[in-house]
Design a protein around this motif. Structure first.
Motif, short mmCIF file in Angstrom:
data_model
loop_
_atom_site.label_atom_id
_atom_site.label_comp_id
_atom_site.label_asym_id
_atom_site.label_seq_id
_atom_site.Cartn_x
_atom_site.Cartn_y
_atom_site.Cartn_z
N GLY A 79 33.66 42.40 42.58
CA GLY A 79 34.98 42.32 43.21
C GLY A 79 35.91 41.48 42.36
N ASN A 80 37.19 41.84 42.40
CA ASN A 80 38.26 41.17 41.66
C ASN A 80 38.10 41.34 40.13
N ARG A 81 38.67 40.42 39.36
CA ARG A 81 38.89 40.69 37.93
C ARG A 81 37.83 40.09 37.02
N VAL A 82 37.60 40.81 35.91
CA VAL A 82 36.80 40.27 34.80
C VAL A 82 37.74 40.31 33.59
N LEU A 105 39.11 45.47 37.12
CA LEU A 105 39.31 45.14 38.54
C LEU A 105 38.38 45.96 39.43
N HIS A 106 37.77 45.28 40.39
CA HIS A 106 37.06 45.93 41.50
C HIS A 106 36.04 46.99 41.08
N GLY A 107 35.28 46.68 40.02
CA GLY A 107 34.14 47.54 39.69
C GLY A 107 34.44 48.69 38.77
N GLN A 179 34.58 43.17 50.82
CA GLN A 179 35.17 44.17 51.71
C GLN A 179 36.68 44.02 51.62
N HIS A 180 37.38 45.13 51.47
CA HIS A 180 38.80 45.10 51.11
C HIS A 180 39.71 45.63 52.21
N SER A 181 39.38 45.36 53.47
CA SER A 181 40.29 45.79 54.55
C SER A 181 41.62 45.05 54.47
N TYR A 251 50.87 35.38 47.51
CA TYR A 251 49.49 34.90 47.54
C TYR A 251 48.56 36.01 47.05
N ASP A 252 47.79 35.70 46.04
CA ASP A 252 46.77 36.62 45.52
C ASP A 252 45.79 35.75 44.74
N HIS A 253 45.12 34.87 45.48
CA HIS A 253 44.31 33.82 44.84
C HIS A 253 42.99 33.64 45.57
N VAL A 288 37.27 32.83 49.12
CA VAL A 288 37.95 33.94 49.78
C VAL A 288 39.21 34.26 48.99
N GLN A 289 39.36 35.55 48.66
CA GLN A 289 40.58 36.01 48.00
C GLN A 289 41.56 36.37 49.10
N PHE A 290 42.64 35.61 49.17
CA PHE A 290 43.68 35.87 50.17
C PHE A 290 44.81 36.58 49.44
N ASN A 294 51.08 42.24 48.02
CA ASN A 294 52.26 42.14 47.15
C ASN A 294 52.51 43.41 46.35
N PHE A 295 51.47 44.22 46.18
CA PHE A 295 51.63 45.46 45.39
C PHE A 295 51.87 46.68 46.26
N LEU A 296 51.91 46.51 47.58
CA LEU A 296 52.23 47.67 48.44
C LEU A 296 53.73 47.95 48.27
N ALA A 316 41.48 39.36 53.36
CA ALA A 316 40.74 38.09 53.25
C ALA A 316 39.35 38.49 52.77
N GLU A 317 39.22 38.54 51.44
CA GLU A 317 38.01 39.09 50.82
C GLU A 317 37.06 37.94 50.51
N ALA A 318 36.02 37.84 51.30
CA ALA A 318 35.04 36.77 51.09
C ALA A 318 34.14 37.17 49.92
C1 BGC Z 1 43.50 41.73 44.23
C2 BGC Z 1 44.92 42.17 44.00
C3 BGC Z 1 44.93 43.69 43.92
C4 BGC Z 1 44.37 44.22 45.21
C5 BGC Z 1 44.34 45.72 45.36
C6 BGC Z 1 43.02 42.33 45.49
O1 BGC Z 1 41.69 41.98 45.70
O2 BGC Z 1 43.39 40.33 44.25
O3 BGC Z 1 45.46 41.60 42.84
O4 BGC Z 1 46.20 44.17 43.70
O5 BGC Z 1 43.08 43.73 45.38
O6 BGC Z 1 44.15 46.41 44.28
#
Ligand code: BGC
Length: 352
Positions: A79-82, A105-107, A179-181, A251-253, A288-290, A294-296, A316-318
């Motif tokens: 999950g998230n970035r490498v 991102l995300h796999g 989980q990305h709900s 917020y995207d941290h 937790v990634q809150f 912001n990209f919608l 709220a991605e744990a």
């Molecule tokens: C990331 C965002 C990304 C979003 C959807 C989140 O988990 O932190 O930066 O835009 O997923 O792609």
């Protein structure tokens, strides 16, 4: 209480996919498809007992097969970035897809959000349950080792969507499932979430660079707009001149949770005052990634024709911290053969 299933369609490569409806004894309803393990709807009551679907998503499988910002999906292998899609493990460098600016991102291109999971419905004493299994082959999306993953969703009779993950591998590999709900506690089609109140049980967060890769530092939230140690409106401090908020576009941290013992504990709470809905997030994970949508940008037309605009949902991605494979100072995400990866996250609903 019950769990039923019906066909949800076929993937472009001809795999049959189902959708499962889990109803608990209080009438809460979760719908989950074994395509990407996606939670497609989650109906919970407000303070007058009126139900609303509080997660963003689509009416049909096509919406999820096409490009979308991971609505409701399971995320893996990482999950998230490498950073730059590269990491070194046991002396060998691995290269992953670059699918988000300069980063992974995300796999990757076809993450666990786009694969078909084997599904088994189970009735448990706690509530209806759906067991999902996926075997990720050695080398898939550039990751080492065959990873056998299980995810069990349970809609418990105390109004919690509980998610239990487990995995084993045959070679050392990084793993960070989540989980990305996207939630909107007023209902999925209710505009922005800026007036929701949030509490995050974290004294610290991991600052990032402008591409959202952690610098490796751990900063105190105190005195910054990242301080959610007591309830604060999401929108109250979001447009400040604080550089970290500028980098995230909001917020995207990753917040460094105060609970560090790996036992299930309260990570965050979210409250929407017009409906009275309260959602508590409990997890065994250290972070937790809150993310506040912001990209919608209105380009996703979802359930019932709902247009999902800027900040219309939050996640709220744990999980473990972003870019962990490149950050020796962060808790490890490396799973070795013979070990079992486990994480539990629960979204608990009530009214206040
Ligand atoms: C990331 C965002 C990304 C979003 C959807 C989140 O988990 O932190 O930066 O835009 O997923 O792609």
């Amino acid at each position: 209480m019950s769990i039923t299933s019906k066909p949800f369609g076929q993937t472009p490569d001809g795999k049959q996919v189902d959708i499962f409806t889990l109803t608990n004894k209080n009438g809460l309803v979760a719908q989950i498809t074994n395509f990407g393990g996606i939670v497609t709807s989650l109906s919970v009551p407000d303070r007058d007992g009126k139900m609303a679907d509080v997660v963003l998503g689509f009416d049909d499988l096509d919406g999820y097969v096409n490009e979308h910002p991971y609505f409701g999906a399971l995320i893996g292998r990482i999950g998230n970035r490498v950073a730059k899609g590269k990491f070194t493990l046991e002396g060998k460098e691995y290269t992953l897809a670059i699918n988000n600016g300069p980063n992974h991102l995300h796999g990757g291109l076809k993450g666990y959000d786009k694969v078909v999971w084997k599904a088994q419905p189970i009735e448990t004493a706690d509530g209806p349950s759906l067991r999902l299994m996926y075997v990720s082959p050695d080398g898939e999306e550039g990751y080492p080792g065959t990873l056998t993953c299980g995810v069990t969703y349970t809609l418990t009779n105390d109004n919690t969507l509980k998610i239990e993950y487990d995995a084993v591998t045959d070679k050392a590999t990084p793993i960070n499932l989540t989980q990305h709900s996207y939630f909107n506690l007023a209902g999925h089609n209710s505009g922005d979430i800026l007036s929701h109140e949030a509490m995050i049980n974290a004294d610290n967060f991991t600052p990032t660079d402008e591409t959202l890769i952690p610098t490796g530092e751990i900063w105190a939230v105190e005195g910054t707009p990242m301080d959610f140690r007591t309830f604060a409106e999401i929108g109250a401090r979001i447009d400040s001149s604080y550089e970290q908020i500028k980098f995230g576009g909001g917020y995207d941290h990753n917040w460094v949770l105060n609970n560090k013992d790996g036992k299930l504990a309260l990570a965050a709470s979210f409250y929407e005052k017009t409906s009275g809905r309260l959602m508590e997030v409990l997890t065994t994970e250290p972070g937790v990634q809150f993310y506040v949508g912001n990209f919608l940008d209105g380009s996703n037309v979802g359930k019932g024709g709902a247009v999902y605009n800027y900040r219309n949902g939050f996640c709220a991605e744990a999980q473990h911290f972003p870019d962990s494979p490149n950050q020796p100072g962060f808790p490890t995400t490396i799973l070795q053969p013979g070990q079992t990866y486990k994480q539990t996250t629960a979204y608990r609903f009530s009214i206040k």
